[in-house]
Design a protein around this motif. Structure first.
Motif, PDB file in Angstrom:
ATOM      1  N   LYS A   1      -3.321  -5.362   0.008  1.00 19.73           N
ATOM      2  CA  LYS A   1      -2.487  -4.160   0.111  1.00 19.73           C
ATOM      3  C   LYS A   1      -1.556  -4.182   1.313  1.00 19.73           C
ATOM      4  CE  LYS A   1      -6.005  -1.469   2.599  1.00 19.73           C
ATOM      5  NZ  LYS A   1      -6.869  -0.261   2.534  1.00 19.73           N
TER       6      LYS A   1
ATOM      7  N   PRO B   1       1.700   3.187  -4.954  1.00 14.57           N
ATOM      8  CA  PRO B   1       1.467   4.564  -5.408  1.00 14.57           C
ATOM      9  C   PRO B   1       2.748   5.246  -5.898  1.00 14.57           C
ATOM     10  CG  PRO B   1       0.272   4.169  -3.368  1.00 14.57           C
ATOM     11  CD  PRO B   1       1.164   2.981  -3.586  1.00 14.57           C
ATOM     12  N   GLU B   2       3.884   4.938  -5.264  1.00 17.95           N
ATOM     13  CA  GLU B   2       5.158   5.521  -5.704  1.00 17.95           C
ATOM     14  C   GLU B   2       5.588   4.941  -7.053  1.00 17.95           C
ATOM     15  OE1 GLU B   2       6.412   8.007  -4.254  1.00 17.95           O
ATOM     16  OE2 GLU B   2       5.258   7.953  -2.402  1.00 17.95           O
TER      17      GLU B   2
ATOM     18  N   LYS C   1       3.617   6.552  -9.885  1.00 22.21           N
ATOM     19  CA  LYS C   1       4.120   7.896 -10.217  1.00 22.21           C
ATOM     20  C   LYS C   1       5.412   7.829 -11.017  1.00 22.21           C
ATOM     21  CE  LYS C   1       3.784   9.406  -5.903  1.00 22.21           C
ATOM     22  NZ  LYS C   1       3.862  10.304  -4.712  1.00 22.21           N
TER      23      LYS C   1
ATOM     24  N   ILE D   1      -5.364   0.702  -8.101  1.00 26.96           N
ATOM     25  CA  ILE D   1      -5.770   0.709  -6.694  1.00 26.96           C
ATOM     26  C   ILE D   1      -7.268   0.473  -6.645  1.00 26.96           C
ATOM     27  CG2 ILE D   1      -5.775   1.993  -4.524  1.00 26.96           C
ATOM     28  CD1 ILE D   1      -2.984   1.459  -5.600  1.00 26.96           C
TER      29      ILE D   1
ATOM     30  N   LYS E   1       0.817  -1.221   0.000  1.00 24.95           N
ATOM     31  CA  LYS E   1       0.000   0.000   0.000  1.00 24.95           C
ATOM     32  C   LYS E   1       0.848   1.266   0.000  1.00 24.95           C
ATOM     33  CE  LYS E   1      -0.646   0.128   5.054  1.00 24.95           C
ATOM     34  NZ  LYS E   1      -1.650   0.117   6.151  1.00 24.95           N
TER      35      LYS E   1
END
Length: 218
Positions: free
Chosen positions: A185, A91-92, A95, A136, A87
């Motif tokens: 996650k 997200p990193e 990006k 996600i 989790k």
């Protein structure tokens, strides 16, 4: 330049070191590498590193990203601490993938890899994930779900990992069937790499079945 990265032979896991070390102006940082029992890719040429460190601030765990030495027109090797949960990592990664894909200097032939340790051969190893699209959220259906134990779920069935290959190859299907992959996650990056290496080992012989490049996290 202030940072010096400890050199590690890409082909020999010298002394079975389990950490990558980065020396910077603010001190030494270490990454504990995930481990798996087999190698997907043994060596990567023309690469630059991405580091995601395990960091604790107060009661919070943080994914501390360092991409200062990354060059868009090379293969990227993501060195991620095995203790971090998905989790925080995904997200990193999303990006960073977008940043590279959106660059005018990107080389279409370059790949993205995760680094890990083959703890059988005592060598460094790499897992390509260039084509993976992270989402996600929860898929509607037809997903293999990896949780926090040695079992997997496929739709309503709970299976041992050792049973999954035969189960998929014996599915009764009447048309093209795309299987999605999803992960809890909360699982660690170490467990994620083991799951990915396991998925790579599956031999799907059933015609019409494909495993999607999309990976869901929930």
């Amino acid at each position: 330049m202030c940072e010096i990265i400890q050199s590690i032979n890409m082909k020999k896991y010298l002394g079975f070191i389990v950490a990558l070390v980065l020396f910077s102006c603010d001190g030494k940082k270490e990454i504990e590498l995930p481990k798996a029992a087999s190698t997907i890719v043994a060596d990567v040429q023309e690469h630059s590193p991405i580091y995601i460190f395990f960091k604790v601030e107060g009661k919070d765990t943080i994914a501390d990203v360092n991409r200062k030495n990354s060059i868009v027109s090379t293969n990227w090797i993501f060195n991620i601490d095995k203790r971090l949960p998905l989790k925080l990592i995904v997200p990193e990664i999303i990006k960073l993938q977008a940043k590279k894909d959106g660059s005018m200097h990107k080389n279409e032939a370059d790949e993205n890899y995760f680094s890990y340790a083959n703890d059988v051969k005592k060598t460094m190893a790499f897992l390509p994930f260039t084509k993976v699209k992270y989402v996600i959220g929860k898929p509607v259906n037809n997903d293999i779900y990896f949780g926090e134990n040695d079992y997997v779920k496929f739709n309503s069935q709970t299976l041992k990992k050792t049973e999954l290959q035969n189960y998929l190859n014996n599915l009764m299907i009447e048309h093209e069937y795309e299987i999605l992959v999803s992960f809890d996650k909360k699982i660690s990056f170490d467990e994620y790499i083991k799951c990915k290496v396991f998925l790579n080992s599956l031999k799907i012989t059933k015609k019409g079945i494909t495993i999607s490049n999309k990976e869901y996290l929930y």
